[in-house]
Design an enzyme around this catalytic site. Structure first.
Site, PDB file in Angstrom:
ATOM      1  N   GLU A  29      28.447 -27.066  43.365  1.00 33.25           N
ATOM      2  CA  GLU A  29      27.200 -27.401  44.054  1.00 33.25           C
ATOM      3  C   GLU A  29      26.486 -28.549  43.347  1.00 33.25           C
ATOM      4  O   GLU A  29      26.001 -29.497  43.983  1.00 33.25           O
ATOM      5  CB  GLU A  29      26.281 -26.176  44.094  1.00 33.25           C
ATOM      6  CG  GLU A  29      26.810 -25.005  44.897  1.00 33.25           C
ATOM      7  CD  GLU A  29      26.499 -25.089  46.378  1.00 33.25           C
ATOM      8  OE1 GLU A  29      25.889 -26.090  46.806  1.00 33.25           O
ATOM      9  OE2 GLU A  29      26.869 -24.153  47.110  1.00 33.25           O
TER      10      GLU A  29
ATOM     11  N   ALA B 268      22.082 -19.210  57.300  1.00 35.32           N
ATOM     12  CA  ALA B 268      21.255 -18.023  57.485  1.00 35.32           C
ATOM     13  C   ALA B 268      20.679 -17.496  56.176  1.00 35.32           C
ATOM     14  O   ALA B 268      19.981 -16.491  56.165  1.00 35.32           O
ATOM     15  CB  ALA B 268      22.069 -16.920  58.157  1.00 35.32           C
TER      16      ALA B 268
ATOM     17  N   ASP C  36      24.189 -16.861  43.699  1.00 34.73           N
ATOM     18  CA  ASP C  36      25.017 -16.740  44.901  1.00 34.73           C
ATOM     19  C   ASP C  36      26.488 -16.574  44.547  1.00 34.73           C
ATOM     20  O   ASP C  36      27.180 -15.696  45.079  1.00 34.73           O
ATOM     21  CB  ASP C  36      24.836 -17.960  45.806  1.00 34.73           C
ATOM     22  CG  ASP C  36      23.429 -18.069  46.360  1.00 34.73           C
ATOM     23  OD1 ASP C  36      22.657 -17.096  46.228  1.00 34.73           O
ATOM     24  OD2 ASP C  36      23.101 -19.140  46.899  1.00 34.73           O
TER      25      ASP C  36
ATOM     26  N   SER D 285      26.934 -18.819  52.700  1.00 32.17           N
ATOM     27  CA  SER D 285      28.289 -19.115  53.155  1.00 32.17           C
ATOM     28  C   SER D 285      28.967 -20.122  52.220  1.00 32.17           C
ATOM     29  O   SER D 285      30.185 -20.072  52.029  1.00 32.17           O
ATOM     30  CB  SER D 285      28.258 -19.655  54.590  1.00 32.17           C
ATOM     31  OG  SER D 285      27.400 -20.786  54.692  1.00 32.17           O
ATOM     32  N   SER D 286      28.177 -21.023  51.626  1.00 30.55           N
ATOM     33  CA  SER D 286      28.770 -22.027  50.732  1.00 30.55           C
ATOM     34  C   SER D 286      29.349 -21.368  49.485  1.00 30.55           C
ATOM     35  O   SER D 286      30.451 -21.715  49.039  1.00 30.55           O
ATOM     36  CB  SER D 286      27.734 -23.085  50.348  1.00 30.55           C
ATOM     37  OG  SER D 286      26.626 -22.508  49.695  1.00 30.55           O
TER      38      SER D 286
ATOM     39  N   GLU E   9      13.734 -14.295  44.213  1.00 28.74           N
ATOM     40  CA  GLU E   9      14.143 -15.523  44.901  1.00 28.74           C
ATOM     41  C   GLU E   9      13.662 -16.739  44.125  1.00 28.74           C
ATOM     42  O   GLU E   9      12.488 -16.821  43.742  1.00 28.74           O
ATOM     43  CB  GLU E   9      13.565 -15.532  46.323  1.00 28.74           C
ATOM     44  CG  GLU E   9      14.466 -16.185  47.334  1.00 28.74           C
ATOM     45  CD  GLU E   9      15.788 -15.437  47.510  1.00 28.74           C
ATOM     46  OE1 GLU E   9      16.808 -15.923  46.956  1.00 28.74           O
ATOM     47  OE2 GLU E   9      15.806 -14.412  48.196  1.00 28.74           O
TER      48      GLU E   9
ATOM     49  N   ASP F  80      16.635 -17.510  39.639  1.00 26.61           N
ATOM     50  CA  ASP F  80      17.878 -17.635  38.868  1.00 26.61           C
ATOM     51  C   ASP F  80      17.890 -18.894  38.014  1.00 26.61           C
ATOM     52  O   ASP F  80      18.230 -18.856  36.835  1.00 26.61           O
ATOM     53  CB  ASP F  80      19.121 -17.529  39.760  1.00 26.61           C
ATOM     54  CG  ASP F  80      19.148 -18.498  40.929  1.00 26.61           C
ATOM     55  OD1 ASP F  80      18.113 -19.163  41.197  1.00 26.61           O
ATOM     56  OD2 ASP F  80      20.204 -18.590  41.586  1.00 26.61           O
TER      57      ASP F  80
ATOM     58  N   TYR G  50      15.037 -28.258  47.959  1.00 25.33           N
ATOM     59  CA  TYR G  50      15.383 -27.276  46.921  1.00 25.33           C
ATOM     60  C   TYR G  50      15.259 -27.917  45.543  1.00 25.33           C
ATOM     61  O   TYR G  50      14.621 -27.365  44.628  1.00 25.33           O
ATOM     62  CB  TYR G  50      16.803 -26.770  47.183  1.00 25.33           C
ATOM     63  CG  TYR G  50      17.305 -25.699  46.240  1.00 25.33           C
ATOM     64  CD1 TYR G  50      17.311 -24.367  46.623  1.00 25.33           C
ATOM     65  CD2 TYR G  50      17.786 -26.028  44.974  1.00 25.33           C
ATOM     66  CE1 TYR G  50      17.799 -23.371  45.764  1.00 25.33           C
ATOM     67  CE2 TYR G  50      18.266 -25.047  44.114  1.00 25.33           C
ATOM     68  CZ  TYR G  50      18.266 -23.726  44.523  1.00 25.33           C
ATOM     69  OH  TYR G  50      18.735 -22.755  43.668  1.00 25.33           O
TER      70      TYR G  50
END
Length: 380
Positions: free
Chosen positions: A157, A120, A169, A124-125, A29, A32, A218
């Site tokens: 993004e 979550a 992702d 989803s993006s 996590e 990347d 982030y």
């Protein structure tokens, strides 16, 4: 919902169905964008869209999951036409990134819906970006390969949604394969599929229902990592990301950076080693080691990287008390889900305990999803 029927009712012609999934990440996590390894897999939940060219110079989009007046958006395809609605910026950004790559994107109509939980940590993006990247590439004969489609989503993004994310992702959404996880080297973009069917275990997601919106926090953590890299690179040649940095190099510059930046960067070095340990453990079917590394990741993300929250820590602690093999926050953090590796015989009692004790503490039950690893972006 029958999206093709809804499309026909909205626009008076026929649309073609496209789908891209959300993803889970077993371990790795925030590695990347630091040039490290990740271990994601696509899931069976995602975004489905009916899409067709409309012969106009505008895109007309209907988001069926939005119940107010913001569910219908129209925009042109020039840079100045960026829509005000945040969700529409993902689609607009994809169109602009495809155009930058020479694809002749013209006006189109679309109706879309999703069943990947928003906020979550299941991305989803990226599912939304990948769906429209795949669709526009298909409809307008773009000829762009899968790697570049993933980069289209990442650049969307960066340039249109304010999140300076890595590639994981979008890569997982585009390249997913049913029954497999993927080990991706985010520096070389080399990847390998690992069959993932852990006999005797289930993957269970527990959604805290704390909505996370990635952006400033982030980007701040990415900036911490880049600051440490800059200090190390001033002393050592060939250093471009934390992938290249050793613990000894970190100690050399410890007094030059803040304690916060140092701890965040040290977490990345720890996580780099955990990912490789999990790769070896999976090859041996050693899921106890996999689970132990998941817990280490959670507490590293909580104590050092600072992206957990009270609800996530509560679920990770409870998992340990219930004998769950592995548990950690999944995704960018600040809310969302824990991912749990649970022995079959403990699954029901763990879920029951989690629902009861979480509700007592926070006033609502966590949402529960059993994970099914599925295929990536495709035309249906």
């Amino acid at each position: 919902m029958d999206l093709k029927k809804t499309f026909q009712e909205c626009f008076g012609h026929e649309g073609v169905l496209y789908f891209s999934p959300g993803r889970i990440n077993l371990i790795g996590e925030h590695t990347d964008y630091n040039g490290g390894f990740v271990f994601p897999g696509a899931v069976d939940k995602g975004i489905t869209a009916a899409v067709a060219a409309n012969g106009l110079d505008r895109c007309r989009i209907f988001a069926t999951d939005i119940t107010d007046e913001n569910s219908h958006v129209e925009f042109g395809l020039e840079e100045s036409d960026k829509p005000a609605e945040h969700w529409a910026c993902y689609i607009f950004g994809v169109c602009r990134e495809m155009i930058k790559r020479g694809v002749g994107v013209k006006g189109f109509d679309a109706v879309f819906s999703g069943n990947v939980p928003l906020g979550a940590g299941m991305s989803s993006s990226a599912a939304l970006e990948s769906t429209f990247a795949f669709a526009t590439n298909d409809i307008f004969n773009g000829g762009i390969d899968k790697f570049e489609l993933a980069r289209v989503g990442q650049d969307t993004e960066h340039n249109y949604c304010g999140v300076n994310c890595g590639i994981m992702d979008q890569f997982a959404s585009v390249f997913g394969r049913k029954g497999c996880l993927m080990r991706l080297d985010c520096r070389s973009m080399e990847f390998e599929y690992f069959p993932f069917n852990p006999q005797g275990y289930k993957l269970v997601l527990l959604n805290t229902c704390v909505r996370h919106t990635l952006g400033g926090e982030y980007n701040e953590r990415r900036a911490s990592c880049e600051n440490v890299v800059a200090h190390v690179a001033a002393k050592h040649e060939g250093i471009s990301t934390l992938r290249d940095v050793t613990y000894d190099m970190m100690e050399e510059i410890r007094s030059e950076v803040s304690d916060t930046d140092f701890r965040r960067a040290r977490y990345i070095l720890d996580e780099k080693e955990r990912v490789m340990a999990v790769c070896g453990a999976l090859e041996r079917n050693d899921y106890e080691t996999v689970g132990r590394k998941m817990y280490e990741t959670h507490w590293g993300l909580s104590h050092d990287f600072g992206v957990s929250c009270e609800e996530l820590d509560f679920l990770a602690e409870l998992a340990g008390e219930c004998g769950v093999t592995g548990s950690r926050v999944m995704g960018g953090g600040f809310g969302g889900c824990t991912i749990n590796l649970v022995r079959d015989e403990l699954c029901d009692s763990f879920i029951r305990n989690a629902e009861e004790k979480f509700c007592t503490r926070f006033g609502h039950k966590p949402e529960v999803y059993e994970v099914v690893i599925g295929d990536g972006s495709r035309r249906l």
